[in-house]
Design a protein around this motif. Structure first.
Motif, PDB file in Angstrom:
ATOM      1  N   SER A 100       0.812  -1.222   0.000  1.00 38.24           N
ATOM      2  CA  SER A 100       0.000   0.000   0.000  1.00 38.24           C
ATOM      3  C   SER A 100       0.841   1.266   0.000  1.00 38.24           C
ATOM      4  N   ILE A 101       2.147   1.149   0.261  1.00 31.74           N
ATOM      5  CA  ILE A 101       3.016   2.331   0.325  1.00 31.74           C
ATOM      6  C   ILE A 101       3.899   2.466  -0.909  1.00 31.74           C
ATOM      7  N   THR A 138       1.867  -9.359   1.806  1.00 34.87           N
ATOM      8  CA  THR A 138       1.421  -8.148   1.115  1.00 34.87           C
ATOM      9  C   THR A 138       2.595  -7.175   0.953  1.00 34.87           C
ATOM     10  N   ASN A 149       3.742   7.872   5.194  1.00 34.55           N
ATOM     11  CA  ASN A 149       2.661   7.120   4.540  1.00 34.55           C
ATOM     12  C   ASN A 149       2.381   5.825   5.309  1.00 34.55           C
ATOM     13  N   PRO A 150       1.570   5.899   6.365  1.00 37.22           N
ATOM     14  CA  PRO A 150       1.265   4.681   7.125  1.00 37.22           C
ATOM     15  C   PRO A 150       0.610   3.626   6.229  1.00 37.22           C
ATOM     16  N   ALA A 151       0.944   2.367   6.473  1.00 35.71           N
ATOM     17  CA  ALA A 151       0.373   1.274   5.685  1.00 35.71           C
ATOM     18  C   ALA A 151      -1.137   1.199   5.899  1.00 35.71           C
ATOM     19  N   LYS A 152      -1.855   0.856   4.822  1.00 35.13           N
ATOM     20  CA  LYS A 152      -3.319   0.767   4.884  1.00 35.13           C
ATOM     21  C   LYS A 152      -3.758  -0.679   4.762  1.00 35.13           C
ATOM     22  N   GLY A 153      -4.943  -0.965   5.316  1.00 35.54           N
ATOM     23  CA  GLY A 153      -5.525  -2.297   5.181  1.00 35.54           C
ATOM     24  C   GLY A 153      -4.836  -3.331   6.038  1.00 35.54           C
ATOM     25  N   ASN A 154      -5.163  -4.598   5.759  1.00 36.13           N
ATOM     26  CA  ASN A 154      -4.561  -5.713   6.494  1.00 36.13           C
ATOM     27  C   ASN A 154      -3.247  -6.098   5.829  1.00 36.13           C
ATOM     28  N   ASN A 155      -2.170  -6.021   6.576  1.00 39.48           N
ATOM     29  CA  ASN A 155      -0.843  -6.300   6.029  1.00 39.48           C
ATOM     30  C   ASN A 155      -0.317  -7.640   6.543  1.00 39.48           C
TER      31      ASN A 155
END
Length: 307
Positions: free
Chosen positions: A120-121, A155, A182-188
């Motif tokens: 996501s980043i 991921t 940029n904090p990671a989004k969603g389930n990592n």
């Protein structure tokens, strides 16, 4: 010094493009930075009785954790997790890269760090139309490759940075700042060196392209005894020419990853008029099995993209 005159006419010189990389980096900001190093290089980082890694910890003031070695599962990579301020992370990575640079001085090779980034980043690293990564390459004088696909069973994507220790230090500074901003989004799901690429064969069979048979051990139930010679095996795969590119990857990055993760020796036949290319795999039974699974995984991903 620049002078601007208000006018309805277009300026005679092109306007500078907006800067994509972070400016005014707060080097006191805390981040967790993860890199992968080949097991063969870990000894140079740890040093005799841990002297080198303790020195790196002391000089950089970063917290550094190195994943344990699992010889039974054929671990090729070791994960190095660095925690601290951006300033401390940059110092630690520079000291690690410097040690690797010294270690490879005789070969004349540049240092390569594999940085793990949540998917996501990675868009923030690449930027619109690749503007950010182009600027990052230019400013830091490094070669930077971002893996096209997710790392197996995670991921995460891999960002491969190649250059001198000094150049890598500057690149890590920007990458750490991008991570912080940029904090990671969603389930990592983080990549693990002892993770799904060593999964059971029954599970891997569900990932294969239509018409393929699951990888099999050449010598099933062969016991492995520490200190004894590893059993050897070999196998071949016939792969259609249009799929060889996804197995090799840009600049050979995919086939290198497959070799590294499986620890198998892999040879691909030269191009010819034949519809298929032959891939010859040799090594321990587990290495051959893992390599075949990873190759089929790549082909299956490519098939999913086809209309």
């Amino acid at each position: 010094q620049h002078y601007f005159i208000q006018s309805n006419l277009r300026p005679p010189f092109p306007q500078p493009s907006p800067r994509m990389l972070p400016e005014d980096i707060d080097e006191d900001s805390n981040v967790t930075f993860r890199i992968l190093l080949p097991s063969r290089d870990i000894g140079a980082i740890i040093g005799r009785k841990g002297a080198t890694i303790n020195s790196i910890r002391e000089d950089s003031e970063a917290k550094i954790k190195i994943s344990s070695s699992d010889t039974d599962s054929g671990t090729y990579y070791r994960e190095v997790v660095l925690t601290g301020s951006i300033c401390q992370i940059v110092a630690a990575c520079y000291l690690i890269a410097s040690r690797l640079e010294e270690n490879s001085a005789e070969d004349g090779e540049e240092v390569r760090l594999e940085v793990l980034f949540p998917n996501s980043i990675t868009g923030a690293v690449i930027g619109k139309s690749g503007d950010t990564i182009k600027e990052l390459r230019t400013k830091t004088n490094t070669q930077i490759l971002v893996s096209h696909d997710l790392l197996f069973g995670s991921t995460d994507r891999s960002i491969c940075v190649t250059g001198t220790a000094s150049d890598i230090r500057e690149c890590v500074r920007y990458l750490a700042a991008i991570l912080h901003e940029n904090p990671a989004k969603g389930n990592n799901v983080p990549f693990r060196v002892n993770g799904p690429h060593h999964m059971h064969l029954q599970r891997s069979a569900r990932m294969l392209p239509p018409g393929s048979s699951p990888p099999r051990r050449t010598a099933p139930n062969t016991p492995f005894v520490k200190g004894s010679p590893s059993p050897s095996a070999s196998d071949t795969m016939a792969v259609q020419k249009e799929f060889i590119g996804c197995v090799i990857g840009k600049n050979g990055i995919k086939i290198r990853q497959i070799r590294d993760l499986s620890q198998a020796q892999i040879r691909i036949s030269s191009p010819s008029d034949e519809p298929n290319r032959t891939i010859t795999i040799s090594g321990t039974p587990d290495a051959v099995s893992t390599a075949k699974y990873l190759i089929n995984y790549q082909i299956n991903n490519e098939l999913k993209k086809s209309p």
